[in-house]
Design a protein around this motif. Structure first.
Motif, PDB file in Angstrom:
ATOM      1  N   VAL A 163       0.836  -1.207   0.000  1.00  0.00           N
ATOM      2  CA  VAL A 163       0.000   0.000   0.000  1.00  0.00           C
ATOM      3  C   VAL A 163       0.869   1.255   0.000  1.00  0.00           C
ATOM      4  CG1 VAL A 163      -1.751   1.279   1.281  1.00  0.00           C
ATOM      5  CG2 VAL A 163      -1.855  -1.217   1.185  1.00  0.00           C
ATOM      6  N   ALA A 164       1.948   1.237   0.793  1.00  0.00           N
ATOM      7  CA  ALA A 164       2.848   2.392   0.849  1.00  0.00           C
ATOM      8  C   ALA A 164       3.527   2.635  -0.495  1.00  0.00           C
ATOM      9  CB  ALA A 164       3.896   2.176   1.940  1.00  0.00           C
TER      10      ALA A 164
ATOM     11  N   ALA B 258       1.038   4.200  -2.841  1.00  0.00           N
ATOM     12  CA  ALA B 258       0.783   5.603  -2.502  1.00  0.00           C
ATOM     13  C   ALA B 258       1.920   6.500  -2.983  1.00  0.00           C
ATOM     14  CB  ALA B 258       0.599   5.748  -0.990  1.00  0.00           C
TER      15      ALA B 258
ATOM     16  N   LEU C 184       1.682   6.902  -6.750  1.00  0.00           N
ATOM     17  CA  LEU C 184       0.604   7.812  -7.139  1.00  0.00           C
ATOM     18  C   LEU C 184       0.979   9.262  -6.884  1.00  0.00           C
ATOM     19  CD1 LEU C 184      -2.508   5.816  -5.833  1.00  0.00           C
ATOM     20  CD2 LEU C 184      -1.893   6.256  -8.218  1.00  0.00           C
ATOM     21  N   VAL C 185       1.671   9.536  -5.752  1.00  0.00           N
ATOM     22  CA  VAL C 185       2.072  10.904  -5.444  1.00  0.00           C
ATOM     23  C   VAL C 185       3.032  11.444  -6.502  1.00  0.00           C
ATOM     24  CG1 VAL C 185       3.405  12.325  -3.837  1.00  0.00           C
ATOM     25  CG2 VAL C 185       1.679  10.752  -2.965  1.00  0.00           C
TER      26      VAL C 185
END
Length: 264
Positions: A17-18, A21, A24-25
């Motif tokens: 998940v990290a 994320a 995506l950032v």
């Protein structure tokens, strides 16, 4: 031993998940930067087809009633073919167009369009025929010769605008507007396009460098108000003489009456 190795090599359940994320950032940030750069380029490019097309839509929705669908002119408004982007930037950017009502000349008022929309309208009109363009920044920055600009202004402009740029009345309800709060860009555009009752000062009459000097002088006047005190609107000897007659003689009469009353 084997259990310890397996436990040490196992990833945390939130690691995936990290990573997603973080990806995506970075992707979103790159896309936003690219979009902002593209938008900024489109806003400043008056020759891009997209800007011209947007200006055409604005023109047909807001200006065609008076100037015609193709800017060819009508009984209610002149043709805009060949006036250039400078005329549009001045007239629309100062709020004179669209006109609020018919009269001897268009009144200045708050602009009805954003800066981006003014650029789009200017780009569309400029695409219809060659004409004066919006001046470069170095010609309107006020970095010229103020003394030369003052002499040129007195010779060419002061008879209508007043030597201090305070404006003045003309015939049949017309007037030369004050120049005390006008931007350098709009002053230059007014000189090359001749709006309202103003004559056109092309580069053969007044060179671009001399126009820059005139703008420098007007900026100096704007930033340095009268050192002698109350300037009475900088309207000249008529206003000053009227002030002396009313307040000066009035003060003398009042002092005379006071002295006479005190002696009695």
């Amino acid at each position: 031993m084997n259990r310890t190795k397996r436990r040490t090599g196992r990833r945390h359940p939130l690691a995936t998940v990290a990573l997603l994320a973080i990806g995506l950032v970075f992707t979103g940030g790159a896309y936003a930067a690219l979009s902002a750069g593209t938008t900024a380029q489109a806003d400043t490019d008056l020759t891009s087809q997209q800007t011209i097309d947007e200006g055409k839509k604005l023109f047909q929705a807001n200006c065609a009633t008076c100037h015609g669908l193709s800017a060819q002119g009508t009984d209610n408004g002149p043709s805009l073919i060949g006036v250039g982007s400078a005329a549009v930037d001045f007239q629309v950017g100062t709020g004179r167009m669209p006109m609020q009502m018919s009269g001897p000349q268009a009144q200045e008022k708050p602009p009805q369009f954003t800066d981006e929309q003014v650029q789009q309208l200017a780009a569309y009109v400029a695409s219809l025929g060659p004409g004066p363009s919006i001046p470069d920044a170095h010609l309107v920055d006020g970095g010229g010769d103020a003394a030369n600009g003052a002499e040129l202004f007195r010779i060419n402009c002061a008879m209508c605008h007043n030597v201090a740029g305070a404006g003045g009345a003309l015939t049949e309800g017309k007037f030369a507007p004050p120049l005390t709060d006008v931007s350098g860009v709009h002053i230059y555009e007014a000189m090359v396009t001749g709006p309202q009752n103003m004559p056109v000062f092309n580069d053969m009459n007044i060179s671009p460098e001399d126009k820059r000097d005139i703008i420098t002088y007007l900026k100096y006047v704007q930033d340095n108000r009268s050192p002698g005190g109350f300037e009475l609107g900088s309207l000249g000897p008529v206003a000053e003489g009227l002030f002396i007659w009313i307040f000066g003689l009035g003060a003398i009469v009042a002092i005379t009456v006071w002295i006479t009353a005190k002696s009695n």
